[in-house]
Design a protein around this motif. Structure first.
Motif, PDB file in Angstrom:
ATOM      1  N   ALA A 274       0.819  -1.217   0.000  1.00  0.00           N
ATOM      2  CA  ALA A 274       0.000   0.000   0.000  1.00  0.00           C
ATOM      3  C   ALA A 274       0.849   1.261   0.000  1.00  0.00           C
ATOM      4  O   ALA A 274       0.540   2.232  -0.708  1.00  0.00           O
ATOM      5  CB  ALA A 274      -0.938  -0.020   1.206  1.00  0.00           C
ATOM      6  N   VAL A 275       1.889   1.290   0.794  1.00  0.00           N
ATOM      7  CA  VAL A 275       2.724   2.507   0.876  1.00  0.00           C
ATOM      8  C   VAL A 275       3.373   2.784  -0.483  1.00  0.00           C
ATOM      9  O   VAL A 275       3.374   3.922  -0.973  1.00  0.00           O
ATOM     10  CB  VAL A 275       3.794   2.347   1.972  1.00  0.00           C
ATOM     11  CG1 VAL A 275       4.755   3.527   1.954  1.00  0.00           C
ATOM     12  CG2 VAL A 275       3.134   2.202   3.338  1.00  0.00           C
ATOM     13  N   GLU A 276       3.922   1.751  -1.113  1.00  0.00           N
ATOM     14  CA  GLU A 276       4.564   1.916  -2.418  1.00  0.00           C
ATOM     15  C   GLU A 276       3.528   2.295  -3.474  1.00  0.00           C
ATOM     16  O   GLU A 276       3.793   3.133  -4.345  1.00  0.00           O
ATOM     17  CB  GLU A 276       5.272   0.618  -2.800  1.00  0.00           C
ATOM     18  CG  GLU A 276       6.177   0.726  -4.012  1.00  0.00           C
ATOM     19  CD  GLU A 276       7.408   1.580  -3.762  1.00  0.00           C
ATOM     20  OE1 GLU A 276       8.054   1.958  -4.753  1.00  0.00           O
ATOM     21  OE2 GLU A 276       7.701   1.869  -2.586  1.00  0.00           O
ATOM     22  N   ALA A 277       2.340   1.706  -3.396  1.00  0.00           N
ATOM     23  CA  ALA A 277       1.287   2.037  -4.352  1.00  0.00           C
ATOM     24  C   ALA A 277       0.865   3.498  -4.188  1.00  0.00           C
ATOM     25  O   ALA A 277       0.646   4.209  -5.180  1.00  0.00           O
ATOM     26  CB  ALA A 277       0.090   1.104  -4.152  1.00  0.00           C
ATOM     27  N   HIS A 278       0.755   3.966  -2.940  1.00  0.00           N
ATOM     28  CA  HIS A 278       0.385   5.357  -2.694  1.00  0.00           C
ATOM     29  C   HIS A 278       1.422   6.308  -3.270  1.00  0.00           C
ATOM     30  O   HIS A 278       1.081   7.360  -3.843  1.00  0.00           O
ATOM     31  CB  HIS A 278       0.240   5.586  -1.187  1.00  0.00           C
ATOM     32  CG  HIS A 278      -0.260   6.954  -0.836  1.00  0.00           C
ATOM     33  ND1 HIS A 278       0.581   8.032  -0.636  1.00  0.00           N
ATOM     34  CD2 HIS A 278      -1.532   7.415  -0.650  1.00  0.00           C
ATOM     35  CE1 HIS A 278      -0.130   9.092  -0.345  1.00  0.00           C
ATOM     36  NE2 HIS A 278      -1.418   8.746  -0.346  1.00  0.00           N
ATOM     37  N   ARG A 279       2.688   5.924  -3.177  1.00  0.00           N
ATOM     38  CA  ARG A 279       3.763   6.783  -3.694  1.00  0.00           C
ATOM     39  C   ARG A 279       3.649   6.959  -5.205  1.00  0.00           C
ATOM     40  O   ARG A 279       4.004   8.007  -5.740  1.00  0.00           O
ATOM     41  CB  ARG A 279       5.110   6.167  -3.337  1.00  0.00           C
ATOM     42  CG  ARG A 279       6.312   7.055  -3.653  1.00  0.00           C
ATOM     43  CD  ARG A 279       7.608   6.368  -3.271  1.00  0.00           C
ATOM     44  NE  ARG A 279       7.881   5.220  -4.130  1.00  0.00           N
ATOM     45  CZ  ARG A 279       8.397   5.329  -5.360  1.00  0.00           C
ATOM     46  NH1 ARG A 279       8.666   6.511  -5.866  1.00  0.00           N
ATOM     47  NH2 ARG A 279       8.627   4.239  -6.067  1.00  0.00           N
ATOM     48  N   ILE A 280       3.120   5.941  -5.901  1.00  0.00           N
ATOM     49  CA  ILE A 280       2.948   6.014  -7.352  1.00  0.00           C
ATOM     50  C   ILE A 280       1.632   6.699  -7.719  1.00  0.00           C
ATOM     51  O   ILE A 280       1.580   7.549  -8.630  1.00  0.00           O
ATOM     52  CB  ILE A 280       2.972   4.589  -7.967  1.00  0.00           C
ATOM     53  CG1 ILE A 280       4.313   3.897  -7.693  1.00  0.00           C
ATOM     54  CG2 ILE A 280       2.678   4.637  -9.470  1.00  0.00           C
ATOM     55  CD1 ILE A 280       5.493   4.512  -8.386  1.00  0.00           C
ATOM     56  N   LEU A 281       0.544   6.346  -7.030  1.00  0.00           N
ATOM     57  CA  LEU A 281      -0.784   6.776  -7.440  1.00  0.00           C
ATOM     58  C   LEU A 281      -1.132   8.194  -7.002  1.00  0.00           C
ATOM     59  O   LEU A 281      -1.917   8.869  -7.681  1.00  0.00           O
ATOM     60  CB  LEU A 281      -1.832   5.794  -6.901  1.00  0.00           C
ATOM     61  CG  LEU A 281      -1.768   4.361  -7.465  1.00  0.00           C
ATOM     62  CD1 LEU A 281      -2.805   3.475  -6.793  1.00  0.00           C
ATOM     63  CD2 LEU A 281      -1.969   4.365  -8.978  1.00  0.00           C
ATOM     64  N   ARG A 282      -0.562   8.666  -5.906  1.00  0.00           N
ATOM     65  CA  ARG A 282      -0.893  10.028  -5.439  1.00  0.00           C
ATOM     66  C   ARG A 282      -0.505  11.090  -6.464  1.00  0.00           C
ATOM     67  O   ARG A 282      -1.348  11.906  -6.878  1.00  0.00           O
ATOM     68  CB  ARG A 282      -0.210  10.276  -4.098  1.00  0.00           C
ATOM     69  CG  ARG A 282      -0.428  11.664  -3.486  1.00  0.00           C
ATOM     70  CD  ARG A 282      -1.794  11.798  -2.872  1.00  0.00           C
ATOM     71  NE  ARG A 282      -2.779  12.353  -3.799  1.00  0.00           N
ATOM     72  CZ  ARG A 282      -4.066  12.403  -3.562  1.00  0.00           C
ATOM     73  NH1 ARG A 282      -4.547  11.910  -2.436  1.00  0.00           N
ATOM     74  NH2 ARG A 282      -4.891  12.929  -4.423  1.00  0.00           N
TER      75      ARG A 282
END
Length: 530
Positions: free
Chosen positions: A486-494
């Motif tokens: 989730a943290v890595e996904a947030h870094r890409i999607l935000r």
């Protein structure tokens, strides 16, 4: 000729596969479930001469099919449907389509099979029969043409229950005086019109194994009746007379199977399997000298050499449908002949029409039929051929056939790299599609690595806000989220969401999709620590 109207509104006849005494077999297509099928047309004289007889025949089939369906074994192809047409003259049996070769293609007097191949076929048939006899179902018409070897080496036994439906286990005569049944493999009790038992199938298995090892029929004569007489009265030729290298114990087993009295044969098919076991290749052993079978045909020993082996890795052991010549991209373009151009246009139109009906498998197949002739005429890496292959692979991806689409996208990416350069748009698009196939097949680490590498290239060429870059960023973020990162996904999607809002607006479909993903991530990220 194929039917003008689909059978029962869903089954289309595409091309003939085989014909026999009972009827013709067609490669067909199920328009409702979008899958290939085999359709067997039962000949009119077998169905009956009146609506009442035809209805009784159809009922008999359905009753027998319900029993046969209880044989839960991968060596028994499924029967999907039975359709009696409106004229009450034809019955269509709709079955699983097996991609393989009939056992008849393996038998040749001048090209004898390795002993291990013949034994591997017989052992697999014995395994199938053990499940059938437990039901109990007796095949009654076991013969090489009813046995297929699939591409992975699995032996499939066809037409379980068909002999019972047609009542060919007794020596009846037709109006022309011809016996009904496959006389070359009839047990003596069948010839006499007696009761059939599991030992009847064992006799037929003995006939098949004798033929596999000897390269010729067990009995031959000038007339069918003389062959049937030999089955009842004549002694079979011992295999070691025909082929001295056959082990004595294997010859003894075949002769035991071929005894005239049913009760004198092996007690059951399990005993047969145990006596075959010593001649099977052990796990992990590769073929030795003289054990290599015919080139280009499926190997039935593979299941014993590598039992319970996993599927081959995607792309391993299979080539792209059209072989590529690395130098082909340098050749001058070949003009497309008018006739071929028309055929290509027709294939595209037909495929598109099938796509409109969500018939993905058949739409891909239509394009596949024109690819080979186009490649021969224009070259394997001509623009027209690559476009056809790309379109077919895209349809396979759309239809969920990721295992077929993946190696083709990989091959296409390499071909486009030769013709347009490794960072060209066509090569990039195919590598992206291959990565998406890998993700669907569970190869997430490889998929992420490929997508990130592509994104680096696209950013250099077109920037971070091109349509291609945006889709890659979305795919990477969603894959990370699906993996629980989730943290890595947030870094890409935000930052992607911010860019999408700025360029396409908050109401854009992709903007909303990414926003929903971020909301889900937020639920986890904002949760209080415990």
């Amino acid at each position: 000729m194929p039917q003008q109207q689909p059978i029962a509104g869903r089954y289309e006849l595409l091309e003939p596969l085989d014909n026999g005494g009972m009827g013709d077999v067609w490669r067909g297509y199920d328009a409702v479930l979008d899958r290939p099928v085999a359709v067997k047309l039962i000949r009119q004289q077998a169905v009956g001469g009146s609506p009442q007889l035809a209805e009784e025949f159809a009922k008999r089939f359905r009753r027998e099919a319900r029993i046969t369906a209880r044989i839960q074994h991968p060596g028994v192809p499924q029967v999907y449907d039975a359709v009696l047409d409106d004229t009450y003259e034809r019955l269509f049996l709709v079955m699983e389509l097996v991609d393989g070769m009939s056992l008849s293609a393996y038998i040749h007097p001048n090209r004898l099979l390795p002993v291990s191949w013949a034994v591997a076929v017989a052992a697999q048939v014995a395994t199938v029969l053990s499940y059938a006899h437990e039901v109990p179902v007796i095949h009654r018409d076991l013969k090489p043409s009813n046995i297929l070897v699939a591409r992975d080496g699995t032996v499939k036994v066809l037409d379980f229950g068909i002999a019972a439906i047609l009542r060919t286990d007794v020596t009846k005569l037709t109006a022309t005086g011809t016996p009904i049944g496959t006389y070359q493999y009839m047990a003596p009790e069948q010839v006499r019109g007696g009761r059939t038992t599991p030992q009847t199938d064992l006799y037929a298995l003995g006939c098949v194994l004798h033929e596999l090892l000897g390269g010729r029929l067990l009995f031959t004569a000038d007339s069918e009746y003389m062959v049937m007489y030999q089955h009842v009265n004549a002694a079979p030729t011992p295999l070691r007379v025909l082929r001295p290298e056959v082990p004595q114990e294997l010859e003894d087993l075949v002769l035991h199977l071929l005894l005239k009295a049913p009760e004198a044969r092996p007690a059951d098919v399990q005993e047969v399997y145990e006596r075959l076991r010593p001649f099977l290749p052990p796990p992990g052993r590769m073929p030795g000298p003289g054990e290599a079978g015919p080139a280009g045909v499926p190997d039935p020993t593979g299941l014993f050499r590598n039992p319970y082996a996993p599927r081959a890795r995607a792309g391993a052991g299979r080539s792209a449908p059209v072989a590529a010549d690395p130098a082909a991209g340098q050749a001058a373009p070949v003009p497309v002949p008018a006739q071929l151009r028309a055929e290509i246009d027709e294939a595209y139109a037909h495929s598109d029409a099938l796509l409109d009906e969500e018939r993905f498998a058949q739409a891909a197949e239509v394009l596949g039929e024109i690819i080979e002739p186009a490649a021969r005429a224009l070259g394997a890496e001509s623009r027209k051929v690559l476009e056809l292959r790309t379109r077919r692979a895209a349809i396979q991806l759309l239809g969920g056939d990721y295992r077929a689409a993946l190696p083709e996208f990989d091959a296409l990416a390499d071909a486009y790299a030769r013709t347009d350069g490794p960072t060209g748009e066509p090569a990039r698009a195919c590598r992206a599609q291959a990565a998406r196939c890998r993700a669907e097949l569970g190869q997430v680490t490889d998929a992420l690595a490929a997508l990130r590498g592509l994104l680096d290239v696209v950013r250099t060429v077109d920037g971070d806000l091109s349509e291609e870059a945006v889709e890659l960023r979305r795919d990477i973020g969603m894959l990370l989220l699906a993996q629980g990162q989730a943290v890595e996904a947030h870094r890409i999607l935000r930052p992607l969401h911010d860019d999408l809002c700025l360029v396409f607006g908050p109401g854009d479909e992709m903007t909303e999709e990414v926003g929903e993903a971020l909301a889900l991530i937020g639920l986890d990220l904002d949760a209080p620590a415990t």
